[in-house]
Design a protein around this motif. Structure first.
Motif, PDB file in Angstrom:
ATOM      1  N   TRP A 160      49.924  38.277  43.865  1.00 50.40           N
ATOM      2  CA  TRP A 160      50.012  38.166  42.404  1.00 50.40           C
ATOM      3  C   TRP A 160      51.445  38.367  41.922  1.00 50.40           C
ATOM      4  O   TRP A 160      51.913  37.648  41.039  1.00 50.40           O
ATOM      5  CB  TRP A 160      49.064  39.152  41.719  1.00 50.40           C
ATOM      6  CG  TRP A 160      47.671  38.609  41.601  1.00 50.40           C
ATOM      7  CD1 TRP A 160      46.596  38.953  42.359  1.00 50.40           C
ATOM      8  CD2 TRP A 160      47.208  37.601  40.686  1.00 50.40           C
ATOM      9  NE1 TRP A 160      45.493  38.225  41.981  1.00 50.40           N
ATOM     10  CE2 TRP A 160      45.833  37.390  40.958  1.00 50.40           C
ATOM     11  CE3 TRP A 160      47.824  36.856  39.673  1.00 50.40           C
ATOM     12  CZ2 TRP A 160      45.068  36.467  40.258  1.00 50.40           C
ATOM     13  CZ3 TRP A 160      47.053  35.935  38.970  1.00 50.40           C
ATOM     14  CH2 TRP A 160      45.685  35.749  39.265  1.00 50.40           C
ATOM     15  N   SER A 194      44.357  33.757  43.567  1.00 54.05           N
ATOM     16  CA  SER A 194      43.007  34.321  43.553  1.00 54.05           C
ATOM     17  C   SER A 194      42.258  33.989  44.843  1.00 54.05           C
ATOM     18  O   SER A 194      41.607  34.849  45.431  1.00 54.05           O
ATOM     19  CB  SER A 194      42.230  33.839  42.331  1.00 54.05           C
ATOM     20  OG  SER A 194      42.220  32.440  42.290  1.00 54.05           O
ATOM     21  N   VAL A 220      46.239  41.146  47.574  1.00 55.83           N
ATOM     22  CA  VAL A 220      46.051  41.140  46.115  1.00 55.83           C
ATOM     23  C   VAL A 220      47.397  41.335  45.391  1.00 55.83           C
ATOM     24  O   VAL A 220      47.883  40.418  44.727  1.00 55.83           O
ATOM     25  CB  VAL A 220      45.037  42.219  45.677  1.00 55.83           C
ATOM     26  CG1 VAL A 220      44.927  42.244  44.162  1.00 55.83           C
ATOM     27  CG2 VAL A 220      43.671  41.951  46.300  1.00 55.83           C
ATOM     28  N   ALA A 276      43.162  36.048  47.926  1.00 54.62           N
ATOM     29  CA  ALA A 276      42.561  37.363  48.155  1.00 54.62           C
ATOM     30  C   ALA A 276      41.501  37.263  49.249  1.00 54.62           C
ATOM     31  O   ALA A 276      41.418  38.121  50.138  1.00 54.62           O
ATOM     32  CB  ALA A 276      41.956  37.902  46.869  1.00 54.62           C
ATOM     33  N   PHE A 288      38.106  42.021  44.029  1.00 60.23           N
ATOM     34  CA  PHE A 288      39.078  40.938  44.224  1.00 60.23           C
ATOM     35  C   PHE A 288      38.596  39.953  45.275  1.00 60.23           C
ATOM     36  O   PHE A 288      38.693  38.741  45.110  1.00 60.23           O
ATOM     37  CB  PHE A 288      40.439  41.517  44.629  1.00 60.23           C
ATOM     38  CG  PHE A 288      41.107  42.295  43.536  1.00 60.23           C
ATOM     39  CD1 PHE A 288      41.771  41.633  42.515  1.00 60.23           C
ATOM     40  CD2 PHE A 288      41.050  43.676  43.512  1.00 60.23           C
ATOM     41  CE1 PHE A 288      42.391  42.341  41.489  1.00 60.23           C
ATOM     42  CE2 PHE A 288      41.649  44.394  42.493  1.00 60.23           C
ATOM     43  CZ  PHE A 288      42.314  43.730  41.485  1.00 60.23           C
TER      44      PHE A 288
END
Lengths: 217, 244, 263, 263
Positions: free
Chosen positions: A121, A83, A117, A86, A23
């Motif tokens: 999300w 994203s 993460v 992360a 990640f």
């Protein structure tokens, strides 16, 4: 909710670090792409990272005596996308360990998975879903921030339960124990963070900084 | 503006020791704290780190104790979960009488001391530069160093805003606090992005083209220190294994 | 005793891990007067103001309001800050709501006033600062000078007895500075006690009844403006100059021009 | 023509969504001189400096370096900024690295210098600002005055021919201001052309050979300092005062004291 330094056994620390690596690497790849397209975005993202750190250092007003604080997960994910969060989140977690002794180096991997993460999300997914459903923005944001926080706490409880299964009832019992104990501090905190996030978004809209859509760096 | 750990790191007696020396010492001990059985491994590690911090780097004992005590909340709540069992008859005290809980606390305390030993002797940017020398990509290390700079700037703003709000009776009770914090965050975010924009202009005047080259200070590594460190760690390892 | 509205006695304060910011500091704020706390940068002036409204708590010594230490409990602090308002140096740190009126209402609403009362207070404060026309403006579109005045209005709307101002004229140009000095003079005439910090000896001489000269976290001397500022050894010890007008033996610029001017 | 190192001709610029910041502005910077761009807040001084080093691009008019417009391509801009350095008002807008030496090395390394050469430039620049002892210090622990000097060192390490300084003395106290004026005077003597913006007429009078008086995005007049500042109608039109010393017909404070002083 940060797992403190040394709390996880060595094998778990290593395993969670391995889970975190892809990640973070994807975040780094994404960062590289953004920076090639827009070199100046580097400074904006760094400012966002500094902002996330400061959010985490500001104590939330609800729970006295708790060592918790807002993760900024919901806001960060909605504003900057999950994203790249992360990577930013990992750097921020590293500095939290080194500057505040929140979290740690051996537990960095586990904390990245839960806070940089899963949390982002979940928050981002809920935010997109609520926009798609046409829910009022305040509701969507509050849901994203609150549940993003709760998701982090659930993952952390699971990580601890995996490391320390109950001698009698195994993983399930241990998860119940950790989730139960930390719920005392984490649930009010998640609700408070949801409320704060609504105030934030309304104020940002009022200042003309946000349109009804989220901005992206 | 600064944070206690950073202040200590900047003024510690080991500030000028090379990052390599301090990292080998602290991270080596950290690995031992995790790998050895808590008794006597963690106890030995605690002994060595506290001696190194208090006698070697001359960190004030008040400061040190305050830092070590900070994550106590997590340690105790977490350990409380380990001291009980959930069986068919509900919750009961663990059959090992809390031995597992105690050993986790011991190990965590030892590991935390290693982290703090590193943190109070080595400013975080030194560690980031070290990571770059070990091959971490410049995009990531530059980002980390920029975040470092921004976090202090923004922390300073956040504290000033909070003081201003307190002067006008915000932060009193739950509702006012929520509103105050929300307004604070909403003021800080645009300011953070605005800072980024102005820094871009400032750096462009000095030839900024996307990358951030800098001359990092050179450090000489003392082989004596490294040898002594490795010797000490070998001794901890030996005693720890032999005892258990 | 009743004329002393605010007092600092032997304040000691160090920033965590840093040096000593206040080092046994004494200060007396007399009701209805204008006091300038004058000193070089880093002398501890801002730190002092944060003690005078209870934001920071001294390691030793105490702050007294009307002769008694108010204490640092929640209710005590609220009462203290209601009476002693603070305007910090950077207006960007204290103007946080979306519109001017909304921002100025922050304090009155926190006092527990009704919306109608708060609106009255807002109008009154904006009027006092001469910015009634800005009420509906978005705060992030204001100029620096306007924002400064909004910040002062925000403190004023709580009707404090004492107003603490940190470097109120910093960053303002000649016209903006004169405007703000006029506003402050009117506040003083209306009975508000003013305490301002500055490193500008000319401002202190022009504006204050009393000056407290400040260096390294201590008060070197507090007294009538001309007496303190006229003591060359003292101002030099604080790293400052004697005001030129005072050296020339005149009260203000107009008098200097009349006596020595070319035209 | 060769003595003109930098020139602005009829610059027009508007901020997006805002009013006109520059409105047909002319300015001539002569080699080796000290030019003060003087005007009230919001007159467009900072916007002008950002044009003079190519950060902003005018809607009309042009900037010339040594008589020719350098153009806004990447290479042209790099060459331009190598010759024309900029120091912004807030040092936090320019100081980005964790330690002082690292920060100052940024410019030289961007010029493509070797590490050894860059290190020499860093040492030289820190020396010129009198802050060699700060080299290893963390930037976030510096005082405002120190940070300001680090920002100037960062520009100076690129050895610019012209140095643009936005309000260089703003926020500094008497001692810090004198120190920085000394540094700038030495730079000027060593041959660096200096352009500084200010709203402080006394500073302009004390420091500059030439003054460009600025109002509403235009140059009202550019000329020798005493001539421009002595024109009362002009300074008033720009919302400024005539410097007191000039009104008294003396060059500096010492002369004023000698002629009119009490002691």
């Amino acid at each position: 909710m940060h797992i403190m330094e040394g709390f996880l056994p060595a094998a778990h620390a290593v395993a969670w670090s391995c889970v975190a690596v892809p990640f973070v690497a994807a975040g780094a790849w994404k960062l590289k792409k953004i920076v090639v397209e827009r070199p100046e975005a580097r400074l904006q993202l760094a400012a966002a990272g500094g902002f996330a750190f400061v959010l985490s250092a500001l104590k939330l007003p609800s729970v006295t005596g708790s060592c918790s604080h807002p993760t900024g997960t919901g806001l960060g994910a909605v504003l900057f996308g999950p994203s790249v969060m992360a990577l930013l989140g990992s750097i921020v977690l590293l500095f939290q360990a080194l500057l505040l002794a929140h979290g740690g180096l051996t537990t960095l991997g586990a904390n990245i998975v839960s806070m940089a993460v899963v949390g982002p999300w979940v928050a981002y997914g809920l935010w997109r879903a609520s926009t798609a459903l046409g829910l009022p923005m305040a509701v969507g944001i509050a849901l994203a921030a609150t549940l993003g926080d709760l998701a982090t706490y659930v993952v952390t409880s699971a990580q601890l339960a995996l490391a320390f299964p109950d001698p009698v009832s195994g993983f399930v019992g241990a998860f119940g124990k950790f989730a139960g104990i930390f719920a005392l501090t984490q649930v009010p905190l998640a609700i408070a963070e949801g409320l704060v996030t609504v105030v934030v978004i309304n104020a940002l809209v009022g200042r003309g900084f946000l349109k009804t859509e989220g901005v992206k760096a | 503006m600064s944070l206690a750990i950073d202040r200590l790191a900047q003024s510690s007696r080991w500030r000028r020791r090379s990052t390599t020396e301090k990292a080998v010492l602290a991270l080596g001990l950290l690995a031992l704290a995790l790998a050895l059985p808590p008794w006597p491994g963690a106890v030995l590690v605690l002994l060595v780190t506290w001696t190194a911090a208090l006698a070697g780097a001359r960190i004030g004992w008040r400061d040190w104790l305050r830092l070590v005590a900070a994550p106590l909340g997590f340690a105790l709540t977490g350990a409380a979960a380990l001291a009980v069992e959930i069986g068919p008859d509900g919750v009961a005290l663990a059959r090992d009488g809390g031995r597992a809980a105690l050993s986790v606390i011991l190990r965590a305390a030892a590991a935390l001391s290693c982290l703090l030993l590193l943190a109070v002797t080595t400013p975080a940017p030194d560690l980031v530069r070290g990571a770059r020398r070990l091959g971490l990509s410049p995009e990531i290390t530059e980002m980390a160093l920029l975040i470092w700079r921004f976090l202090f700037l923004l922390l300073e703003s956040a504290i000033a805003i909070r003081h201003a709000q307190e002067a006008r009776l915000g932060w009193r009770g739950f509702r006012r606090s929520i509103r105050s914090l929300g307004l604070l965050v909403a003021l800080l975010l645009p300011r953070a992005l605005d800072r980024a924009r102005r820094l871009e202009t400032g750096l462009a005047a000095r030839g900024f083209d996307g990358s951030l080259p800098m001359l990092s200070p050179r450090q000489t590594v003392s082989t004596y220190f490294i040898a002594a460190t490795l010797g000490l760690q070998a001794a901890v390892l030996g005693v720890g294994l032999w005892w258990s | 005793m009743v004329e002393l509205s605010l007092e600092a006695c032997g304040l000691v304060f160090s920033w965590p891990g840093g040096g000593r910011a206040l080092d046994g500091l004494d200060l007396a704020v007399r009701r209805g007067r204008r006091l300038a706390v004058l000193g070089p940068n880093g002398a501890g002036k801002s730190t002092l103001l944060l003690h005078l409204n209870g934001t920071l708590r001294p390691e030793a010594g105490e702050v007294r309001v009307d002769g008694a230490a108010p204490g640092y409990g929640r209710a005590a602090l609220a009462g203290w800050r209601k009476r002693v308002g603070l305007v910090m140096q950077d207006p960007d740190d204290q103007v946080f709501a979306a519109t001017v009126a909304e921002d100025v209402s922050f304090g009155p609403l926190n006092l527990g006033l009704s919306e109608a009362e708060a609106a009255m207070r807002v109008a009154e404060a904006l009027d006092a600062l001469g910015i009634a026309d800005l009420a509906e403006r978005a705060t992030h579109h204001l100029s620096f000078g306007q924002k400064k005045r909004v910040a002062i209005a925000g403190a004023l709307a709580m009707r404090p007895e004492v107003l603490l101002l940190d470097e109120p004229l910093a960053g303002l140009d000649h016209r903006g500075g004169m405007l703000l000095q006029g506003v402050l003079a009117r506040l003083a005439e209306a009975g508000t006690t003013l305490v301002l910090t500055t490193h500008d000896v000319d401002l202190a001489y022009a504006f204050a009844d009393e000056v407290a000269l400040f260096s390294n976290g201590r008060t070197l001397r507090q007294g009538e403006a001309a007496a303190v500022l006229g003591d060359r050894a003292l101002t030099e010890a604080a790293g400052l100059e004697t005001p030129l007008l005072l050296e020339l033996g005149v009260r203000d610029r107009a008098e200097a021009l009349a006596r020595f001017g070319r035209r």
